[in-house]
Design a protein around this motif. Sequence first.
Motif, PDB file in Angstrom:
ATOM      1  N   PRO A 178      33.639  33.466  48.276  1.00 32.53           N
ATOM      2  CA  PRO A 178      34.259  32.171  47.986  1.00 32.53           C
ATOM      3  C   PRO A 178      35.753  32.179  48.274  1.00 32.53           C
ATOM      4  CG  PRO A 178      33.877  33.361  45.949  1.00 32.53           C
ATOM      5  CD  PRO A 178      33.232  34.176  47.043  1.00 32.53           C
ATOM      6  N   VAL A 179      36.262  31.005  48.579  1.00 32.20           N
ATOM      7  CA  VAL A 179      37.686  30.834  48.819  1.00 32.20           C
ATOM      8  C   VAL A 179      38.338  30.350  47.528  1.00 32.20           C
ATOM      9  CG1 VAL A 179      39.412  29.516  50.103  1.00 32.20           C
ATOM     10  CG2 VAL A 179      37.337  30.322  51.262  1.00 32.20           C
ATOM     11  N   LYS A 180      39.365  31.057  47.102  1.00 30.68           N
ATOM     12  CA  LYS A 180      40.077  30.661  45.892  1.00 30.68           C
ATOM     13  C   LYS A 180      40.982  29.482  46.200  1.00 30.68           C
ATOM     14  CE  LYS A 180      43.095  32.325  42.187  1.00 30.68           C
ATOM     15  NZ  LYS A 180      43.893  33.462  41.667  1.00 30.68           N
ATOM     16  N   LYS A 181      40.837  28.417  45.431  1.00 30.62           N
ATOM     17  CA  LYS A 181      41.622  27.214  45.661  1.00 30.62           C
ATOM     18  C   LYS A 181      43.084  27.449  45.269  1.00 30.62           C
ATOM     19  CE  LYS A 181      38.090  24.797  47.029  1.00 30.62           C
ATOM     20  NZ  LYS A 181      37.967  24.395  48.450  1.00 30.62           N
ATOM     21  N   GLN A 182      43.983  27.003  46.131  1.00 27.87           N
ATOM     22  CA  GLN A 182      45.427  27.112  45.894  1.00 27.87           C
ATOM     23  C   GLN A 182      46.075  25.785  46.253  1.00 27.87           C
ATOM     24  OE1 GLN A 182      46.780  30.028  44.792  1.00 27.87           O
ATOM     25  NE2 GLN A 182      44.900  31.219  44.977  1.00 27.87           N
ATOM     26  N   SER A 183      46.911  25.277  45.391  1.00 25.92           N
ATOM     27  CA  SER A 183      47.577  24.004  45.686  1.00 25.92           C
ATOM     28  C   SER A 183      48.945  24.207  46.315  1.00 25.92           C
ATOM     29  CB  SER A 183      47.724  23.172  44.405  1.00 25.92           C
ATOM     30  OG  SER A 183      48.478  23.889  43.433  1.00 25.92           O
ATOM     31  N   THR A 184      49.528  25.389  46.141  1.00 29.24           N
ATOM     32  CA  THR A 184      50.833  25.662  46.731  1.00 29.24           C
ATOM     33  C   THR A 184      50.774  26.965  47.507  1.00 29.24           C
ATOM     34  OG1 THR A 184      51.542  26.755  44.691  1.00 29.24           O
ATOM     35  CG2 THR A 184      52.125  24.444  44.949  1.00 29.24           C
ATOM     36  N   GLU A 502      38.152  39.993  47.530  1.00 27.70           N
ATOM     37  CA  GLU A 502      36.871  39.293  47.473  1.00 27.70           C
ATOM     38  C   GLU A 502      36.581  38.694  46.095  1.00 27.70           C
ATOM     39  OE1 GLU A 502      36.982  39.250  50.378  1.00 27.70           O
ATOM     40  OE2 GLU A 502      35.398  40.347  51.383  1.00 27.70           O
ATOM     41  N   PHE A 503      36.989  39.399  45.013  1.00 34.51           N
ATOM     42  CA  PHE A 503      36.541  38.993  43.681  1.00 34.51           C
ATOM     43  C   PHE A 503      37.658  38.892  42.643  1.00 34.51           C
ATOM     44  CE2 PHE A 503      33.052  41.396  45.732  1.00 34.51           C
ATOM     45  CZ  PHE A 503      32.169  40.338  45.903  1.00 34.51           C
ATOM     46  N   GLY A 504      38.908  39.083  43.066  1.00 29.89           N
ATOM     47  CA  GLY A 504      40.005  38.990  42.130  1.00 29.89           C
ATOM     48  C   GLY A 504      40.325  40.320  41.489  1.00 29.89           C
ATOM     49  N   PRO A 505      41.466  40.407  40.808  1.00 31.92           N
ATOM     50  CA  PRO A 505      41.941  41.698  40.299  1.00 31.92           C
ATOM     51  C   PRO A 505      41.259  42.183  39.030  1.00 31.92           C
ATOM     52  CG  PRO A 505      43.507  39.957  39.764  1.00 31.92           C
ATOM     53  CD  PRO A 505      42.452  39.323  40.616  1.00 31.92           C
ATOM     54  N   GLU A 506      40.635  41.280  38.241  1.00 29.45           N
ATOM     55  CA  GLU A 506      40.160  41.649  36.912  1.00 29.45           C
ATOM     56  C   GLU A 506      39.165  42.801  36.941  1.00 29.45           C
ATOM     57  OE1 GLU A 506      38.060  39.674  32.939  1.00 29.45           O
ATOM     58  OE2 GLU A 506      38.478  38.418  34.695  1.00 29.45           O
ATOM     59  N   SER A 559      26.585  43.908  34.798  1.00 32.29           N
ATOM     60  CA  SER A 559      27.492  43.364  33.793  1.00 32.29           C
ATOM     61  C   SER A 559      28.618  42.562  34.446  1.00 32.29           C
ATOM     62  CB  SER A 559      28.076  44.507  32.953  1.00 32.29           C
ATOM     63  OG  SER A 559      29.035  44.028  32.043  1.00 32.29           O
ATOM     64  N   ILE A 560      29.205  43.106  35.500  1.00 28.74           N
ATOM     65  CA  ILE A 560      30.283  42.388  36.192  1.00 28.74           C
ATOM     66  C   ILE A 560      29.772  41.082  36.768  1.00 28.74           C
ATOM     67  CG2 ILE A 560      31.818  42.476  38.207  1.00 28.74           C
ATOM     68  CD1 ILE A 560      32.082  45.509  37.669  1.00 28.74           C
ATOM     69  N   SER A 561      28.564  41.104  37.326  1.00 24.18           N
ATOM     70  CA  SER A 561      28.005  39.890  37.936  1.00 24.18           C
ATOM     71  C   SER A 561      27.976  38.733  36.949  1.00 24.18           C
ATOM     72  CB  SER A 561      26.596  40.177  38.461  1.00 24.18           C
ATOM     73  OG  SER A 561      26.035  39.027  39.052  1.00 24.18           O
ATOM     74  N   ASN A 567      30.340  30.785  41.685  1.00 21.83           N
ATOM     75  CA  ASN A 567      30.418  30.728  43.149  1.00 21.83           C
ATOM     76  C   ASN A 567      30.703  32.080  43.787  1.00 21.83           C
ATOM     77  OD1 ASN A 567      33.117  31.057  42.483  1.00 21.83           O
ATOM     78  ND2 ASN A 567      33.863  29.457  43.853  1.00 21.83           N
ATOM     79  N   ALA A 568      30.971  33.118  42.968  1.00 20.15           N
ATOM     80  CA  ALA A 568      31.226  34.458  43.516  1.00 20.15           C
ATOM     81  C   ALA A 568      30.005  35.361  43.427  1.00 20.15           C
ATOM     82  CB  ALA A 568      32.396  35.098  42.785  1.00 20.15           C
ATOM     83  N   ARG A 569      28.958  34.908  42.760  1.00 15.31           N
ATOM     84  CA  ARG A 569      27.845  35.817  42.474  1.00 15.31           C
ATOM     85  C   ARG A 569      26.984  36.109  43.694  1.00 15.31           C
ATOM     86  NH1 ARG A 569      26.256  33.477  36.434  1.00 15.31           N
ATOM     87  NH2 ARG A 569      28.312  33.945  35.527  1.00 15.31           N
ATOM     88  N   ASP A 570      26.838  35.149  44.596  1.00 12.79           N
ATOM     89  CA  ASP A 570      26.066  35.437  45.807  1.00 12.79           C
ATOM     90  C   ASP A 570      26.749  36.529  46.624  1.00 12.79           C
ATOM     91  OD1 ASP A 570      24.084  33.652  45.205  1.00 12.79           O
ATOM     92  OD2 ASP A 570      24.738  32.103  46.612  1.00 12.79           O
ATOM     93  N   ALA A 571      28.065  36.416  46.784  1.00  9.43           N
ATOM     94  CA  ALA A 571      28.801  37.429  47.542  1.00  9.43           C
ATOM     95  C   ALA A 571      28.724  38.775  46.842  1.00  9.43           C
ATOM     96  CB  ALA A 571      30.261  37.000  47.715  1.00  9.43           C
ATOM     97  N   PHE A 572      28.871  38.783  45.526  1.00  8.95           N
ATOM     98  CA  PHE A 572      28.814  40.034  44.775  1.00  8.95           C
ATOM     99  C   PHE A 572      27.434  40.671  44.888  1.00  8.95           C
ATOM    100  CE2 PHE A 572      28.342  42.563  40.871  1.00  8.95           C
ATOM    101  CZ  PHE A 572      29.474  43.366  40.973  1.00  8.95           C
ATOM    102  N   PHE A 573      26.406  39.856  44.872  1.00  9.19           N
ATOM    103  CA  PHE A 573      25.045  40.378  45.035  1.00  9.19           C
ATOM    104  C   PHE A 573      24.903  41.061  46.387  1.00  9.19           C
ATOM    105  CE2 PHE A 573      20.597  40.072  46.320  1.00  9.19           C
ATOM    106  CZ  PHE A 573      19.937  40.561  45.196  1.00  9.19           C
ATOM    107  N   GLN A 574      25.365  40.414  47.445  1.00  6.98           N
ATOM    108  CA  GLN A 574      25.217  40.972  48.789  1.00  6.98           C
ATOM    109  C   GLN A 574      26.024  42.250  48.973  1.00  6.98           C
ATOM    110  OE1 GLN A 574      25.752  37.756  51.866  1.00  6.98           O
ATOM    111  NE2 GLN A 574      25.661  36.440  50.048  1.00  6.98           N
TER     112      GLN A 574
END
Length: 823
Positions: A178-184, A502-506, A559-561, A567-574
């Motif tokens: 997924p693409v993370k939305k950014q306004s700026t 792909e999935f953010g820093p957390e 657990s992470i999934s 919207n990130a779970r399909d990519a994480f699954f693959q």
Amino acid sequence: MTIWRFAINKAWMSLLAILACPPLIFAICQPNYVENALSDGSFVIAQGNNTASLYVDSADWPGVIRAVNDLQADVARVTGITPTIVRDEKAATAYTIIIGTIGKSTLIDRLIRDKQIDVTDITGKWEASLLQVVAKPLPGIESALVIAGSDKRGTIFGIYDLSEQIGVSPWYWWADVPVKKQSTLFVKAGRHVQGPPGVKYRGIFLNDEAPALQGWARQKFGGLNHKCYTNVFELILRLKGNYLWPAMWDNSFATDDPLNAKLADEYGIVVSTSHHEPMMRAWKEWSRAGNRQGTWDYSKNPEKLREFWAEGLRRTKDYEKVITLAMRGDGDEPMSETESVALLERIVADQRKQITEIINPDLKAVPQVWALYKEVQGYYERGMRVPDDVTLLWCDDNWGNIRRLPTAEERKRSGGAGVYYHFDYVGGPRNYKWLNVTPIPKIWEQMHLAYELGADRIWVVNVGDLKPMEIPIEFFLTMAWNPKAWTKERMADCLKLWATREFGPEHATDIADIVAKYTKYNRRRTPELLAPGTFSLANYQEADRIIAEWKAITDKAESISTKLPENARDAFFQLVLHPTKACYIVNELYISAAKNKLYASQGRASANDFAAIVKDLFKADQELSDYYNRQLAGGKWSHMMDQTHIGYSNWQQPSRNVMPTVTEIEVPETAAMGVAIEGSTATWPGDTNEAALHFDSFNQPKRFIDVFNKGKAPFDFKAAASAPWITLDSTSGKVDKKHRLLVGVDWAKAPRDSAKGTVTISGAGTEVVVHISAFNPSTPTRDSLKGFVETDGYVSIEAAHFTSKRETASARWEEIPDFGRTL
């Protein structure tokens, strides 16, 4: 306040932006230059309801113009606003991204002449680009972001680098990231130069593509046609690659769809042909002709073969390419043993003559390659040579170990050298083409060696179906782009940066750990090579440890999934969950089959339980593949997990997955006790040998004793040690199917030198004595000993735990983190 009035109160708004938005971290290979916060002199891509316009010259390369359209779509994906593309500088807005190739873009050339940009460090370079913020470059333009390329792909790579930096993964389509939305979005002031690359040609080989890739392409696109291949082209370019060996099992790139080759050249992809397909002709083109062209034998059929090869050159005359020379036997087989080096050299000479007649009289201007694959390297070792302007493509052993690299003398050749590598292979001793089995440290170790020894002209890797190999593909191409950027110490950083993008820093640290571990575990034994007896049930608790390790990372992935956005779970699954869980299931399936077989032979009541577990796991494997094929991403990847992988009986894949054979036994109603010990498959009572466990004070192991039931009714057991220095984790309990006792030694109480004792186990009217021996010498002691100690007849040493190492001026030892089966 609109974007175009943003600079009026720049300092105040900059402070607000810094407080509100963390820095973006999307690029893996390049320094990050895109931010959410305005800084002094930075360029505004997007803010509020506005985006910068995109300028490209209509006369620029078609591939550049097409990539600009991709950038337009990428900005829209991130911001929700579609920027305008302009071809006339007078239509440019106050904030404009000016994109063009030196010598093809009038505006870029004017900015150079007017000294608005300095392209000294990229001019004339291969695939280099400059990204620079320029204030007031032209009347009506308040600020410009200039992307200037030294050549077509230099510009394209500059465009896609910006796309990645604003948050569009190269795998947005191929892995549904997924693409993370950014306004700026802002670009830091200054100059950002990339390229030239460390390796000139960097690419992939689609191979062994049936049943998965081919079945998917037929259903989605009608075949491996231009509708399919344009997605491949775009992916390669987004990964800063430039080179392709097309699929060839049952496909012909140029003739299946004439638009394949045309569009590849427009996109900027250098198309070549595989190691056994000379002169820009697909193997299928010859085999589909049947007997009409005669035999694939130059000693008997040279005219027809030259005619066949000439057509390959004619139809690609105007396309960028690397021409494969020489020949192997028909269908990627060795040539006849009677073929001589002299004949092969004549073949190459005749092929090069055709190149001078059809392509260019100056052979040095036409890239050519000779792949030293399998037996072909033997021809080279026996004296066959090709002219110095031909690239020598050294190959691995099909399992990721490069067989040979250039000597100092060979590094003087003008054609240079390259490497053909494998993430997928069909052949003996066993195929591996289902999921990724290649750890990043393995790739780094081999390709770093290749680069250091001058194999830097071509890097091409067999990726099979492409889809399951996303992570190693990206690392391979990223390293090819800038080999010096990736040191052995940065391997962990690479996966963490990838996971963050792909999935953010957390969860990035945990995701990187999962990916590193599942490939490391697969490298112990590839899934296709697994069998019920692969891991020991008797020694060192190996099988149980293997399963525990797989379970730990699978549980973590699941657990992470659940914690990721929907919207990130399909990519994480693959990319993470599926390969981890699928390999866990297959490993557990084979180990459960081994337990069923052993326990049935021992008469354990639990043998039937493991027969049921095997059946359940076999079903679970199919259900996981079915989910991938039918439900994942709305069915987008149908057939991509059709590859069989269970039930191999020889080197070739089975036609269907075959469950390991299981045995079911008749279990009596009444209880009966049996005892098994670590290090043996025998059971007591019954075996004539003494049940014995050995311990030493240096390794201080824990050993197991299994107290098991041969009947349906449970029974109580008791365990008693004959001496206080013998420790038991339990001394009694109820046995339904099995109770595992852990036996150890209290070394503070153990007698010096040698001691003997027993553990007596009683239950269900039976008694078994297990003999215990302990070795506890007065000297040396565990604390005083320097070195490694044998136990059970073995000495086991991690490579990194050396006692000394010797280095010379020409060779040295280095530890590569996480490179190996264990440490």
